[in-house]
Design a protein around this motif. Structure first.
Motif, PDB file in Angstrom:
ATOM      1  N   UNK A 105       0.827  -1.207   0.000  1.00  0.00           N
ATOM      2  CA  UNK A 105       0.000   0.000   0.000  1.00  0.00           C
ATOM      3  C   UNK A 105       0.858   1.251   0.000  1.00  0.00           C
ATOM      4  N   UNK A 106       1.933   1.296   0.786  1.00  0.00           N
ATOM      5  CA  UNK A 106       2.827   2.475   0.855  1.00  0.00           C
ATOM      6  C   UNK A 106       3.555   2.680  -0.472  1.00  0.00           C
ATOM      7  N   UNK A 107       3.914   1.577  -1.138  1.00  0.00           N
ATOM      8  CA  UNK A 107       4.615   1.691  -2.416  1.00  0.00           C
ATOM      9  C   UNK A 107       3.688   2.309  -3.468  1.00  0.00           C
ATOM     10  N   UNK A 108       2.438   1.886  -3.486  1.00  0.00           N
ATOM     11  CA  UNK A 108       1.487   2.457  -4.427  1.00  0.00           C
ATOM     12  C   UNK A 108       1.259   3.934  -4.137  1.00  0.00           C
ATOM     13  N   UNK A 109       1.145   4.302  -2.883  1.00  0.00           N
ATOM     14  CA  UNK A 109       0.920   5.712  -2.508  1.00  0.00           C
ATOM     15  C   UNK A 109       2.114   6.560  -2.895  1.00  0.00           C
TER      16      UNK A 109
END
Length: 607
Positions: free
Chosen positions: A594-598
């Motif tokens: 999720x953090x990588x996508x954000x």
């Protein structure tokens, strides 16, 4: 025989009566006591004569020469009484009239009377005295004034013994009487005069007047230069006066002249102790027979023990404070006013170098300068100051001092050793600086590392080398290693601000902003006037706030200057790695995905 002196007896009586009647005309009753007083004064007793004889009758035949002289003598004595009794009744008490005494006469009058007496003396020697009838002096006629003065002539004139003197000698007057003087005393010998000076010196020494005692002993030594007692006494005076070097010279000479004298040897040992030379003092004590007492040797033994402890501490490389303590104890046993031995001062300087620190290096320089003021060509003092300068990083000045020491003593090994060390270290340091400026970070790092092995004990220079190597590590992005080098530099020199600043930068490069802010604030306390430090503090605080938010660049593991293609590539790679389907047993995988996508959405957004 009775008929020989009738006229003379009458003549004397007539003269006496006439004289007395002249002096006392109104008191005839006093003539009877006056006549008996005049008779005993005559050197010859008058002959008895008949009272019926006429006083003016002349004798019928001449008298003998001895008898002819007697009346003249009586006449002279009688005339002397009359001349001195004028105007005074105390003739027996006052023999001389001070107003007519020869010593009170004017010089011209004295010469005239002396010449007159000399002429009369010659006349009396040329012919014999003959008694002649002297007409009676009238009662009212006083004695002639000239006869009063003629009495004084025999007192001043020298005896002629019948020898006629020249006219010039007569005119000059009588010669003064010879001076009476005792026979000249014998001249004292050098030994006696020297003993007198020694006695005076001992007296002044007891009075603690050492300067005058030294002067007296010096006079004795000048008379008797090879007498050891005088030299030893002057040595004692020099020692009491605080002149220990002069005392040592005198006492050593005394011992050379009398090597077995225990008193001289004991004094020499005490002088050695007062000068801070305990080894020589103990050697001298060993020569004394019978052996010296333990009390006499106590000070020298204690001093020897303290000096040995200080030397051992230097050799072992222990703390410099132990060396200073031992030297302080030894200096308490020096003689009053004695200067500290040169060897002890050098040991103190080496102890300060071993202690390190700015203050200690300054004290070491002070010790060296004190020695150089006494002897500017002292090679050991020059090396000591050169080492202090070298420890403070002033290598150029240090090299100058080492070279000057070698000019004073070309075989001085310490000077050669330190000169080579400084020159080698300085050469390697310059080579590292050249590589760093040229951007050859690894080559510079290697040169600095090699220089650190030249002299590990040099705290000042090595701290600079560690700081330079830390700069190379930062360029090589070895931040943690750079921080370690900075810590080593600060441990060698706590006041080295440049190493502290390098450490703060390394902490920032390592994104340890909280530690970086703390380091910059500690630097500000040491140097509050530097405005650049305030700017660096603000920058570090800002980066600290940013680090507390999500760092998308860090999540995608790309630099902050990465372009869009690099960001997209990094996103695809990390998404495959951290996809939840790829990590079924990792609950945090979904959160990381999720953090990588954000991060990709944020960084790929052109706004």
């Amino acid at each position: 025989m009775k008929g020989l002196f009738p006229k003379k007896s009458s003549k004397k009586q007539t003269a006496g009566d006439s004289s007395e009647s002249h002096h006392n005309p109104h008191h005839p009753e006093k003539l009877q006591p006056q006549t008996p007083r005049s008779e005993p004064s005559s050197p010859v007793k008058p002959s008895s004569s008949s009272p019926n004889k006429s006083p003016t009758k002349k004798p019928t035949r001449a008298a003998s020469p001895a008898q002819r002289e007697q009346p003249k003598s009586r006449s002279s004595r009688s005339f002397a009484r009359h001349s001195t009794d004028q105007g005074s009744s105390s003739s027996r008490r006052t023999k001389i009239d001070h107003n007519t005494h020869p010593l009170n006469l004017p010089p011209d009058e004295l010469k005239r009377l002396s010449a007159q007496f000399s002429m009369s003396s010659r006349s009396s020697l040329d012919k014999m005295d003959v008694d002649k009838d002297t007409p009676a002096v009238p009662p009212s006629s006083p004695p002639p004034v000239q006869q009063q003065s003629s009495f004084t002539v025999p007192v001043a004139s020298p005896p002629t013994n019948g020898v006629k003197t020249s006219t010039d000698e007569e005119a000059e007057g009588p010669a003064p009487p010879p001076h009476r003087s005792n026979p000249s005393s014998p001249v004292p010998t050098d030994a006696e005069a020297a003993e007198a000076h020694k006695a005076d010196g001992n007296k002044f020494f007891k009075q603690k007047d050492y300067a005058r005692a030294i002067a007296e002993y010096t006079s004795a030594i000048q008379l008797m230069p090879d007498e050891p007692t005088y030299l030893s006494n002057r040595a004692a005076a020099f020692m009491s006066d605080g002149q220990y070097e002069a005392a040592l010279e005198d006492c050593a000479r005394a011992v050379d002249l009398d090597p077995q004298n225990p008193k001289f040897l004991l004094r020499l040992a005490r002088i050695y102790t007062s000068l801070g030379r305990p080894d020589e003092a103990m050697t001298t004590f060993g020569r004394i027979q019978p052996p010296a007492s333990a009390k006499d040797m106590a000070a020298a033994k204690e001093m020897q023990r303290h000096v040995k402890a200080a030397q051992d501490a230097l050799d072992r490389g222990t703390s410099g404070s132990m060396v200073l303590h031992a030297l302080d104890q030894a200096e308490k046993l020096l003689g009053p006013g004695a200067s500290k031995p040169r060897k002890w001062q050098l040991m103190r300087g080496y102890a300060y170098l071993k202690m390190g620190g700015v203050n200690s290096f300054g004290e070491a320089q002070n010790v060296a300068m004190a020695l150089l003021r006494q002897n500017s060509q002292d090679p050991e003092a020059l090396v000591l100051r050169g080492r202090a300068l070298y420890a403070q990083g002033e290598n150029d000045k240090a090299v100058q001092h080492f070279r000057k020491a070698l000019s004073c003593d070309p075989d001085f090994r310490d000077a050669v050793k330190w000169l080579r060390t400084v020159q080698k270290l300085e050469r390697m340091k310059e080579e590292g600086n050249t590589d760093y400026k040229s951007g050859r970070w690894q080559a510079a790092f290697d040169k600095y590392s090699a220089a650190l092995e030249v002299d590990p004990a040099n705290r000042g220079t090595n701290s600079k080398l560690y700081q330079n190597r830390a700069l190379c590590r930062i360029k090589l992005k070895q931040y943690d290693e750079a921080i370690e080098d900075c810590d080593r530099a600060i441990s060698l020199d706590a006041s080295y601000l440049k190493a502290r600043k390098t450490k703060a930068n390394a902490l920032g490069q390592a994104e340890k902003w909280e530690d970086a802010v703390r380091e910059w604030k500690s630097i500000q306390e040491l140097d509050p006037e530097d405005r650049n430090i305030i700017r660096e503090i603000r920058k570090a605080e800002l980066e600290l706030k940013k680090s507390q938010r999500k760092d998308y660049y860090k999540i995608l593991q790309v630099p902050k200057d990465a372009d869009e293609a690099a960001i997209k590539k990094a996103y695809r790679k990390l998404a495959i790695i951290h996809h939840p389907d790829k990590n079924p047993n990792d609950e945090a995988a979904a959160e990381r995905f999720k953090d990588i996508g954000e991060a990709y959405e944020t960084l790929s957004d052109p706004q």
